[in-house]
Design a protein around this motif. Sequence first.
Motif, PDB file in Angstrom:
ATOM      1  N   VAL A 168       0.849  -1.184   0.000  1.00  0.00           N
ATOM      2  CA  VAL A 168       0.000   0.000   0.000  1.00  0.00           C
ATOM      3  C   VAL A 168       0.889   1.240   0.000  1.00  0.00           C
ATOM      4  N   LEU A 169       0.620   2.134  -0.947  1.00  0.00           N
ATOM      5  CA  LEU A 169       1.434   3.341  -1.060  1.00  0.00           C
ATOM      6  C   LEU A 169       0.699   4.558  -0.546  1.00  0.00           C
ATOM      7  N   ASN A 170       1.468   5.429   0.082  1.00  0.00           N
ATOM      8  CA  ASN A 170       0.928   6.706   0.502  1.00  0.00           C
ATOM      9  C   ASN A 170       2.002   7.737   0.216  1.00  0.00           C
ATOM     10  N   ASN A 171       1.672   8.658  -0.667  1.00  0.00           N
ATOM     11  CA  ASN A 171       2.612   9.736  -0.962  1.00  0.00           C
ATOM     12  C   ASN A 171       3.975   9.235  -1.438  1.00  0.00           C
ATOM     13  N   GLY A 172       3.983   8.244  -2.292  1.00  0.00           N
ATOM     14  CA  GLY A 172       5.236   7.753  -2.848  1.00  0.00           C
ATOM     15  C   GLY A 172       6.021   6.830  -1.938  1.00  0.00           C
ATOM     16  N   LYS A 173       5.409   6.467  -0.812  1.00  0.00           N
ATOM     17  CA  LYS A 173       6.096   5.603   0.149  1.00  0.00           C
ATOM     18  C   LYS A 173       5.308   4.324   0.342  1.00  0.00           C
ATOM     19  N   ILE A 174       6.010   3.210   0.525  1.00  0.00           N
ATOM     20  CA  ILE A 174       5.289   1.990   0.866  1.00  0.00           C
ATOM     21  C   ILE A 174       5.017   2.031   2.361  1.00  0.00           C
ATOM     22  N   VAL A 175       3.724   2.039   2.734  1.00  0.00           N
ATOM     23  CA  VAL A 175       3.417   2.162   4.153  1.00  0.00           C
ATOM     24  C   VAL A 175       3.031   0.824   4.768  1.00  0.00           C
ATOM     25  N   ARG A 176       2.644  -0.123   3.936  1.00  0.00           N
ATOM     26  CA  ARG A 176       2.222  -1.381   4.530  1.00  0.00           C
ATOM     27  C   ARG A 176       2.245  -2.488   3.501  1.00  0.00           C
ATOM     28  N   GLU A 177       2.463  -3.709   3.954  1.00  0.00           N
ATOM     29  CA  GLU A 177       2.370  -4.858   3.063  1.00  0.00           C
ATOM     30  C   GLU A 177       1.247  -5.744   3.579  1.00  0.00           C
ATOM     31  N   LEU A 178       0.316  -6.073   2.699  1.00  0.00           N
ATOM     32  CA  LEU A 178      -0.806  -6.914   3.102  1.00  0.00           C
ATOM     33  C   LEU A 178      -0.617  -8.306   2.512  1.00  0.00           C
ATOM     34  N   LYS A 179      -0.630  -9.309   3.383  1.00  0.00           N
ATOM     35  CA  LYS A 179      -0.434 -10.683   2.912  1.00  0.00           C
ATOM     36  C   LYS A 179      -1.605 -11.540   3.355  1.00  0.00           C
ATOM     37  N   GLY A 180      -1.783 -12.632   2.672  1.00  0.00           N
ATOM     38  CA  GLY A 180      -2.764 -13.632   3.096  1.00  0.00           C
ATOM     39  C   GLY A 180      -4.100 -13.016   3.436  1.00  0.00           C
ATOM     40  N   SER A 181      -4.595 -13.316   4.629  1.00  0.00           N
ATOM     41  CA  SER A 181      -5.942 -12.876   4.975  1.00  0.00           C
ATOM     42  C   SER A 181      -5.986 -11.392   5.311  1.00  0.00           C
ATOM     43  N   GLU A 182      -4.839 -10.746   5.364  1.00  0.00           N
ATOM     44  CA  GLU A 182      -4.866  -9.290   5.585  1.00  0.00           C
ATOM     45  C   GLU A 182      -5.369  -8.539   4.366  1.00  0.00           C
ATOM     46  N   ARG A 183      -5.412  -9.236   3.225  1.00  0.00           N
ATOM     47  CA  ARG A 183      -5.784  -8.524   1.998  1.00  0.00           C
ATOM     48  C   ARG A 183      -7.277  -8.233   1.970  1.00  0.00           C
TER      49      ARG A 183
END
Lengths: 501, 330
Positions: free
Chosen positions: A473-488
């Motif tokens: 997930v990007l916010n303002n050109g930065k990766i702020v979070r990675e969503l895997k598996g059931s987090e998606r």
Amino acid sequence: MSKLRLRSVSKRYGATVALEYGDLDLEAGEVHVLMGANGSGKSTLSKIIAGSVRPDSGIIELDGKAISITNPQAAREFGVAIFYQELSLAAHRTVAENICLSQLPSTAGVFLDRQKMIEIAERRIAPFLDVVGDGFSVNTQVGQLRADQRQLVEIMKTFAQDADILIFDEPTSALDRAQVECFLNLLREQKAAGRCIVFISHRRDEIFDIGDRITIIRDGRTVSTKVLSETNIDEVLIAMVGEGEAVAEQQSQSLPQRTEIGEIKLVVEDITNDSLQEVGFQVSAGEILGLGGLHGHGQSAILRTIFGVLDLGTGQIFLDGAAKDLNSPRAAIRNGIAYISGDRRRDGIITDRSILENVVPVYALKKHLIAASPNTLGKKARMALELLQSKYESLAHSIGSMSGGNQQKVVVARWLMDAPDILLLDDPTKGIDMATKKELFNLIRELAAQGMAIILYSSEDAELLENADRILVLNNGKIVRELKGSERTRYNLYHAAYEAA
Amino acid sequence: MSSSTAQFLTKARSHITNLSPNPLIVALCLIAGLLVVGEFLSPGFASLPQILRLLVVASILGIVAAGQNLVILGGREGIDLSVGGIVSLSAIIAGNVMSGADIGILPAIIACLAIGGFIGFLNGVGVTFLGIPPLVMTLGMLGVLQGLLVVVRQGIPSGLAAPALSSFVASPLLFGVPGIIWLWLMIGLLMALLLHRTVLGYRIYAIGANENAAKMAGVPVRVVRISLFMMSGMFSAIAGMCILGYSGSSFANVGDQYMLASIIAVVLGGTPLAGGKGGYTGTMTGAVLLVVLQSILTTLNIDEAGRQIAFGGTLLLLMVFYGRGQSLRI
């Protein structure tokens, strides 16, 4: 009584519904936040108020009287000023001219009153004087300013119109902390002076800091309006994603997650350029990596940087473990990278040329061809087009004779004539029909299963959630979070997208 | 009022487009019509020897227009205004290198092609790497070449065509048709092959139709564009040598008339100034049409100034009907 009321306002573009049902009440002296997922219609709604988009139906009332806002000039006369996310500055003119552009002061109605213009501009700059940074003056050309300074000029320009209704569509994306503080203080002043302000932002802290009320838009409909001090981010996000869906997402664990992922194909390390900040990630063979977040926060920039269209800035790109200098699309293509853009008109189709000529250029480059025999190339082209079940009469027909979806298939076929190792998808299904979308994603999943490494950006959350194995997930050109598996989940997607930057 | 004028023009344009879906056929009909008119005005105008003479003149124009055609096809306001200067320069160089001896022909060809190619290369580099608009770049180049011609002329005699070159251009070579016409047909064939049977040809159309998409598909946009200007310079150089052969010796600014004429031939042939579509077959027809028109004007005793007015007027008229972006497709 409300200052401005919108009742069941709608806007369609052909078959696409940009805004199905927009209701909005703006009180004098409030900051009203608009919030919604990508493509939910918040920009359309604000453009309708600003007169740059004409609604198909609905009622707009100003001070209780029905009005019709036919164009931006009319909106200005009704006292509406808008800050455009994509900025609306004249790059070759000075800061002062840009700030005063909508109402240039004149003497005798003819001659530009330069003295007065500079006075007005200086008054608008004054509150920001401590935060504008170096190289900023009334006489600087806007084109020579940094991104944050340009954004400040657009802000000053909006304030300079002395309007009763101010609309700010992501006004703070390029600003630093001090600049934002300065801007929010000005907003508070305007609020105290009885103006009404529409505010769109991706920064949660700003929204809760400055906002009085919030209206949430979901799938083109305004679903609820709340008082911000009586609600919290979770409630807002649930309203945005839809309660039913949020609950269903929490319970479902059955999203497809492939485990048979191959070796690492692409490593991106620490890229910082005009649009990106410290972006780093890796993609493996057979994996579909998704890029999510609100529109225009660097998803496209990542793909275009890897493909050599944008300057790499600092950082490095490794393919199969070896550092590569991808300084042009040609270099990227030679290294087995493909890039499919959803903006067909700009990046994809070779206008008015035959289908054959549209399919073969990448193949010709990779195979170092000199002669172009329509027969031999035609055979190969037909095979690639068949993979996509494209409908066409003859390869000699102009690409302009096809539907949008079929045109995009031709562009995709271009990249599949000689299969790439890495496939970059930049919102590839924008503006094409449902059936074609489905076919394309079936193909994309199949390509991943065959071992292609794929990075997918889609402005449609469903496409991302259904197809990506992981989502950054990007916010303002930065990766702020990675969503895997059931987090998606859609909820998590927006939770991360609205995270404090 | 202006909107109703615009409406009228749009209407007129769409009428013309509807009536003439194929400019090639229209041009051929026009040529036939003009020949009949010419024959009526001055008996013998449409006789075979006279037609061959017209074709020889058309060949020279057509060869210049081949280069012009390529540059225009490449789009991004592509145009080569320096063709006239290159034609003149090439005629002088060829005349001086061969100075009336057949043995000098090969060195002359090599020298002219090299110089034409080099000037085109400079045009191409100016347009691509320095970002100078083609109109300005090639106009500046034309100025430089015209100045250079003055300097060159002061010290050197004008030069003389080799006999073999003269007979190649003017006398029958095969089936009673002069060699230059065969050369032109050969160039027509090569152009068709280049444009429709090579990757370079596909790339030329691609950068003309959508430069950004072409770049995204791996087309080396700058290299292709430079090569277009180089080919244009070389075609003009060939035309310059042919003119030398046609007139025996080179005289001042012999190439001047080709700038406007080559552009008109291309547009008449259905290649829009915006580039990206069209082709050389149309341009060849356009060149013949223009030469026949010119010849009729001469028959009517209209002088050079009058002919230039007629040419300029024709181009403007074509622009009104074809528009800059759209064109009649071949």
